[in-house]
Design an enzyme around this catalytic site. Structure first.
Site, PDB file in Angstrom:
ATOM      1  N   HIS A 119      10.268   7.160   7.977  1.00  0.00           N
ATOM      2  CA  HIS A 119      10.821   7.272   6.622  1.00  0.00           C
ATOM      3  C   HIS A 119      12.301   7.615   6.743  1.00  0.00           C
ATOM      4  O   HIS A 119      12.728   8.230   7.724  1.00  0.00           O
ATOM      5  CB  HIS A 119      10.071   8.335   5.819  1.00  0.00           C
ATOM      6  N   ASN A 134      10.156   4.500   2.722  1.00  0.00           N
ATOM      7  CA  ASN A 134       9.908   3.982   4.048  1.00  0.00           C
ATOM      8  C   ASN A 134      11.138   3.230   4.545  1.00  0.00           C
ATOM      9  O   ASN A 134      11.965   2.767   3.762  1.00  0.00           O
ATOM     10  CB  ASN A 134       8.761   2.973   3.986  1.00  0.00           C
ATOM     11  N   CYS A 152       6.961   9.983  -0.289  1.00  0.00           N
ATOM     12  CA  CYS A 152       5.837  10.842   0.057  1.00  0.00           C
ATOM     13  C   CYS A 152       5.625  11.829  -1.082  1.00  0.00           C
ATOM     14  O   CYS A 152       6.506  12.621  -1.377  1.00  0.00           O
ATOM     15  CB  CYS A 152       6.095  11.593   1.349  1.00  0.00           C
ATOM     16  N   ARG A 166       0.835  -1.208   0.000  1.00  0.00           N
ATOM     17  CA  ARG A 166       0.000   0.000   0.000  1.00  0.00           C
ATOM     18  C   ARG A 166       0.870   1.258   0.000  1.00  0.00           C
ATOM     19  O   ARG A 166       0.928   1.993  -0.980  1.00  0.00           O
ATOM     20  CB  ARG A 166      -0.941  -0.014   1.224  1.00  0.00           C
TER      21      ARG A 166
END
Lengths: 314, 314
Positions: free
Chosen positions: B222, B262, B253, B28
């Site tokens: 992150h 991440n 992002c 996701r």
């Protein structure tokens, strides 16, 4: 699309040192593994910019035989160009011949490079654990007699690609021999980057339990498995106040195919700023230096902070 | 030239949790920022391989409107293909329409995505801090009534590209409202990666001081400034036992130009193995999965561990 945050928010954590000394190894440990030839003018500018950015120690080069590390064959020329400005930059000296060259140039700080494991001592130095120490003894003795400081690197302190995990007791044994010989400081290296936080704590504690003052220890991490900065945090909690780092994350290890670069100085500075720990480095000037060096080398810096900030500082 | 070390040496550190739950967000949070179209068959195989590698939680997709995240327009098809095997995979639901789709498919775990700052609430949700909570309330209430678990993400918990540093008190205020609404777990996100170790400690302590059980907290880092794994270590020391991570370090992002991926699940596993903390994941199978996914995406994984180990496991 938005502004980039250029400075960590200081949120101190109890029990950590108030100040850290960053020992910059980019010009030596970083550039010794570069494939292409880097002009000596570029190296000179690199060292000068690092000093100007406030780095308190910049190890400039190595007086190793050019047959082994041709990348640093310009060592004497570089130190000659730096002149008085490079007088306090440490240089690596593998043996007495290297020391002679450092003495001729009037340098004040040298470093020797030992192994914590038999196999790496054999591969890197063609010596045993014992005979490597015999080789260093006259170098260290003469350097001290000339009023120099002598740093001793100990490599493969956490694991070795041939031998696997390395016991802290074995590292303490080698390190204490070097200190007894007169070494001013030990730099404990995770040459292939396999160590993790608890292992760092255990190694530092093994030294202090054996009577070594924690102020004699420096930690040198590689980021092969992404652990370098987490390992620094463990070192800070154990009271170590000197950390080796390489501007822009330059460097690698020619003896292990998977080894990637040194801990990036910029990423270390971000952590220290975040913890409110003094270091004296101008992050903006440092990032600009690494961005410039990445252009010289023709590839992007592996440092996360340089990648995040280069656009805002170059 | 030599063997690659494929497993961290366990050297436990006192006072850390004995077991950690890794919440995998790659399918996701990782894939939602991919530029190209990834075939649904590839996504299905990705989720199935992650589950087979022992990851206890794999967030599979988001039922967000395709206008906002076209990369996840195949959410219902993916969950239909996974069938019973995906029943326990959480999915993100931005609102009641998303929840309706999750209910139709018989899913058991959903997540909502809130902001800790006014500006990001406005940019990402077109809401204020207050009205975002009003929007989530009926979603959370109906999900709980249907017997679902509801995770609440709180984004921009450490800094915001428009507002700068974010005070822990502000995050606690938003987080406790979500818990009071019935959220099962809070995932505290450093969406732009600016946080450092002391800030993590301070945020977790602000929650526990306000009466939140530390077992209700997850941390989501992150690696924009290289701090993600150091921040995990601070979280472990503060007693947090759930960490979000993305296989191979996929993701970024879209709202901050400098934000990189991440925290890589593999790098987290290496740290946990080194600390002797149980997690239940088969690192070799996970690395092989990320190496395969990197081939699908046509670029190398940003995970240090994947880069170091991919040759030895693929």
């Amino acid at each position: 699309m938005t502004g980039v945050i250029t400075r960590a928010t200081p949120v101190p954590s109890p029990g950590l040192p108030g100040r850290v000394r960053i020992y910059e190894v980019g010009p030596r440990d970083g550039l010794q593994n570069e494939q292409g030839v880097i002009p000596v003018e570029v190296k000179e500018e690199f060292v000068r910019r690092l000093l100007a950015a406030g780095l308190p120690v910049v190890e400039a080069t190595s007086f190793v035989h050019p047959r082994w590390v041709p990348q640093l064959a310009d060592a004497a020329e570089l130190m000659g160009r730096l002149g008085d400005d490079g007088r306090d930059c440490p240089v690596l000296v593998p043996n007495e011949r290297g020391l002679d060259r450092a003495l001729e140039l009037g340098l004040r700080h040298v470093a020797v490079f030992a192994s914590a494991t038999e196999t790496f001592a054999a591969k890197n130095l063609n010596r045993t654990l014992e005979t490597q120490l015999e080789m260093f003894a006259p170098t260290v003795e003469r350097a001290l007699a000339a009023g120099m400081d002598v740093r001793a690197y100990v490599s493969m302190c956490f694991g070795d690609p041939w031998e696997g995990p390395v016991a802290p007791e074995q590292v303490v044994e080698v390190g204490q021999r070097l200190l007894a010989m007169g070494a001013t400081e030990l730099s404990l290296g995770d040459t292939i980057g396999v160590g993790t936080a608890g292992h760092v704590t255990a190694l530092v504690e093994a030294f202090t339990a054996a009577g070594t003052d924690v102020d004699r220890l420096a930690l040198h991490f590689h980021d092969t498995y992404g652990q370098a900065l987490s390992n620094v945090q463990a070192g800070l909690r154990a009271g170590v106040t000197t950390y080796d780092a390489s501007a822009g994350g330059l460097g690698g290890c020619p003896y292990a195919q998977s080894a990637t670069g040194n801990l990036a100085t910029e990423d270390l500075v971000w952590l220290l700023d975040g913890l409110g720990i003094d270091h004296g480095v101008d992050l903006e000037a440092l990032v600009a230096t690494s961005a410039w060096m990445a252009q010289q080398l023709g590839r992007p810096s592996p440092s996360a902070v340089v990648r995040a900030l280069a656009q805002s500082t170059s």
